[in-house]
Scaffold this motif. Sequence first.
Motif, short mmCIF file in Angstrom:
data_model
loop_
_atom_site.label_atom_id
_atom_site.label_comp_id
_atom_site.label_asym_id
_atom_site.label_seq_id
_atom_site.Cartn_x
_atom_site.Cartn_y
_atom_site.Cartn_z
N PHE A 146 35.29 9.81 -13.42
CA PHE A 146 34.97 8.96 -14.57
C PHE A 146 34.22 9.77 -15.61
CE2 PHE A 146 35.40 6.30 -10.87
CZ PHE A 146 36.07 5.17 -11.32
N ARG A 147 34.48 9.47 -16.88
CA ARG A 147 33.80 10.17 -17.97
C ARG A 147 33.79 9.29 -19.22
NH1 ARG A 147 37.90 14.55 -20.80
NH2 ARG A 147 39.65 13.14 -21.13
N ILE A 148 32.90 9.66 -20.17
CA ILE A 148 32.88 9.02 -21.48
C ILE A 148 33.80 9.84 -22.38
CG2 ILE A 148 31.48 8.31 -23.44
CD1 ILE A 148 29.10 8.10 -21.59
N ARG A 149 34.94 9.27 -22.72
CA ARG A 149 35.93 10.02 -23.50
C ARG A 149 35.52 10.17 -24.96
NH1 ARG A 149 41.56 11.08 -23.01
NH2 ARG A 149 42.60 11.25 -25.06
N SER A 150 34.94 9.12 -25.54
CA SER A 150 34.56 9.17 -26.96
C SER A 150 33.54 8.08 -27.23
CB SER A 150 35.78 9.02 -27.87
OG SER A 150 36.38 7.74 -27.67
N GLY A 151 32.88 8.20 -28.40
CA GLY A 151 31.96 7.17 -28.88
C GLY A 151 30.50 7.44 -28.60
N ASP A 152 30.17 8.52 -27.88
CA ASP A 152 28.77 8.80 -27.52
C ASP A 152 28.34 10.14 -28.11
OD1 ASP A 152 26.28 8.45 -26.36
OD2 ASP A 152 26.87 9.40 -24.47
N GLU A 153 28.45 10.23 -29.44
CA GLU A 153 28.15 11.51 -30.09
C GLU A 153 26.68 11.90 -29.97
OE1 GLU A 153 29.85 9.06 -31.37
OE2 GLU A 153 31.89 9.91 -31.49
N ASN A 154 25.77 10.93 -29.84
CA ASN A 154 24.34 11.24 -29.76
C ASN A 154 23.82 11.29 -28.34
OD1 ASN A 154 24.16 11.29 -32.60
ND2 ASN A 154 23.85 9.07 -32.67
N ALA A 155 24.72 11.23 -27.36
CA ALA A 155 24.33 11.31 -25.94
C ALA A 155 23.31 10.24 -25.57
CB ALA A 155 23.81 12.71 -25.60
N ASP A 156 23.55 9.00 -26.05
CA ASP A 156 22.67 7.89 -25.70
C ASP A 156 23.00 7.31 -24.32
OD1 ASP A 156 21.33 8.07 -28.13
OD2 ASP A 156 22.74 6.75 -29.13
N PHE A 157 24.16 7.67 -23.76
CA PHE A 157 24.60 7.14 -22.48
C PHE A 157 25.08 8.28 -21.59
CE2 PHE A 157 25.47 4.19 -25.90
CZ PHE A 157 24.97 2.98 -25.44
N TYR A 158 25.21 7.99 -20.30
CA TYR A 158 25.89 8.91 -19.39
C TYR A 158 26.51 8.12 -18.24
CZ TYR A 158 21.74 8.69 -16.32
OH TYR A 158 20.71 8.28 -15.50
N ILE A 159 27.44 8.76 -17.54
CA ILE A 159 28.16 8.13 -16.42
C ILE A 159 27.59 8.65 -15.11
CG2 ILE A 159 30.37 8.08 -15.19
CD1 ILE A 159 30.47 6.19 -17.42
N ARG A 160 27.27 7.72 -14.18
CA ARG A 160 26.90 8.09 -12.82
C ARG A 160 27.96 7.54 -11.87
NH1 ARG A 160 22.77 5.16 -12.14
NH2 ARG A 160 23.54 3.71 -10.56
N GLN A 161 28.74 8.46 -11.28
CA GLN A 161 29.82 8.03 -10.40
C GLN A 161 29.24 7.56 -9.07
OE1 GLN A 161 33.32 10.27 -10.67
NE2 GLN A 161 34.33 9.40 -8.89
N ILE A 162 29.66 6.37 -8.63
CA ILE A 162 29.15 5.79 -7.39
C ILE A 162 30.01 6.21 -6.21
CG2 ILE A 162 28.63 3.62 -6.22
CD1 ILE A 162 28.23 2.36 -8.99
N ASN A 163 31.31 6.08 -6.34
CA ASN A 163 32.25 6.50 -5.30
C ASN A 163 33.59 6.78 -5.97
OD1 ASN A 163 33.42 3.87 -5.66
ND2 ASN A 163 31.88 3.06 -4.24
N ASN A 164 34.65 6.82 -5.18
CA ASN A 164 35.97 7.19 -5.71
C ASN A 164 36.56 6.12 -6.60
OD1 ASN A 164 38.19 9.05 -5.86
ND2 ASN A 164 39.35 7.69 -4.51
N ILE A 165 36.06 4.89 -6.53
CA ILE A 165 36.68 3.81 -7.30
C ILE A 165 35.73 3.14 -8.28
CG2 ILE A 165 38.36 3.34 -5.48
CD1 ILE A 165 36.62 0.92 -4.70
N SER A 166 34.49 3.57 -8.36
CA SER A 166 33.56 2.90 -9.28
C SER A 166 32.53 3.88 -9.82
CB SER A 166 32.85 1.73 -8.58
OG SER A 166 32.06 2.20 -7.52
N ALA A 167 31.98 3.53 -10.98
CA ALA A 167 30.95 4.33 -11.63
C ALA A 167 30.06 3.40 -12.44
CB ALA A 167 31.56 5.43 -12.51
N MET A 168 28.89 3.90 -12.83
CA MET A 168 27.92 3.11 -13.57
C MET A 168 27.65 3.77 -14.93
SD MET A 168 26.02 0.40 -13.59
CE MET A 168 25.94 -0.07 -11.85
N LEU A 169 27.70 2.96 -15.99
CA LEU A 169 27.30 3.43 -17.32
C LEU A 169 25.80 3.22 -17.45
CD1 LEU A 169 28.09 4.45 -20.16
CD2 LEU A 169 28.34 2.05 -20.83
#
Length: 466
Positions: free
Chosen positions: A395-418
Amino acid sequence: MQGACVSVVCVCICVSVLLRSAISQPPTESDTYTECTDGYHWDHQTEHCKDINECEIIPDACKGEMKCFNHYGGYLCLPRSASVIPASEPPITPAETSRCPAGYEAQGDSCVDVNECEREEDDCQPSQQCINTLGAFTCQCPDGYRKVGTECIDIDECRYRYCQHRCVNVPGSFSCQCEPGFQLAGNNRSCIDVNECEMGAPCSQRCSNTYGTFLCRCDQGYELGADGFACNGKRTRMNASDGTHFPHFAFFPASPFPRCTDIDECSYSSYLCQYRCVNEPGRFSCMCPEGYQLQGTRLCQDINECETGEHQCGEAQTCVNIHGRYQCVDTNRCQEPYVQVSENRCVCPVNKPACRDLPFSIVHRYMSITSERSVPSDIFQIQATSVSPGAYNTFRIRSGDENADFYIRQINNISAMLVLARAVSGPREYTLDLEMVSVNPLLSYQGNYQTSSALRLSIYVGPHSF
């Protein structure tokens, strides 16, 4: 240590090489020690370690226009115009012929490790700690420091917002401090309210603890003095009908009968109302901002204009409720080359060339958050709806976070947390494309099989912080 001076165009460059062998275990006892460090071999005639001439035994040791010069324990690649003036070999001392390797010394019939740290034979910087190891030593930075070059620099832990109120950085550590009226909790980071009434608050009669402070109150027939702590007695007054005195008043002939003034409850604490406190004669009331309604007497609840029908969205639009207001969005938000297949879902047909490097599908979602939300904060969970056997998902943030206000934390193979990484203020809107990339090695017969899908999340930041 051996030294060599290289003269190139009247410039002499001195190169020093420190040779040391770090041996994890002392050698077994033998009559003669015949092991040498790298770059040397044992000479049975002289019974000493002799330098190996790598320039003679390594084919093409130096490339291009560089010339090979043998050096003690190694070799140098220098321009062909350079010349080497070798330093004179130091005399061989008995220590060099010791049967113990470097970093060890003889003790009876055994070789024991030398503690260079205790003997101050290390080359650690003053800011570093010397750690003895078998046959050698290491230089490490103490806790609370990080290594920058050869120096240990203090880590500013306050950058990571470990403390709830105030953080004070100190060399190698940090400490948390609380605002007046609070004290550190057991975790030494959070702040909890102090009950000043139980700790001897300077109230002469009654004490009322409030969040972050306290209030002094008087018994019936008293009012607070100018200092806010002492209760001043009131003079007696005569009942005109029977000539008796009120029994609970002290007599002060020179003072006028005191007047009761309205208490501004809003000035005592900022926690009485969720949004705004309005003082009124003898009481107070709470107000909510536009788009909210009072719930009970102090809390504010968002008005869902989409449910109450108070919105003005058109027929081709969808009403999205957000904090304090609403947003009208187009029912069909699919853009070329995507086509709408269901509500909020767009698909890019594989037969279109423009879809080759785009996610196969995009699902539109909406949410709102309050301003100045505490961070880091989990705000949205991404869940795969279907997974092929053997597929590996990232999982990744493809676009829209130019100021790095968010990040992705992958939980497992099928889910992640913004995760919200930084506190943001509103009103503001983000549109993030959250992409799940799937790679399936079981379909390798089709080449490097990879597919992706995206969730286009519109995040509305409200203007208020509650």
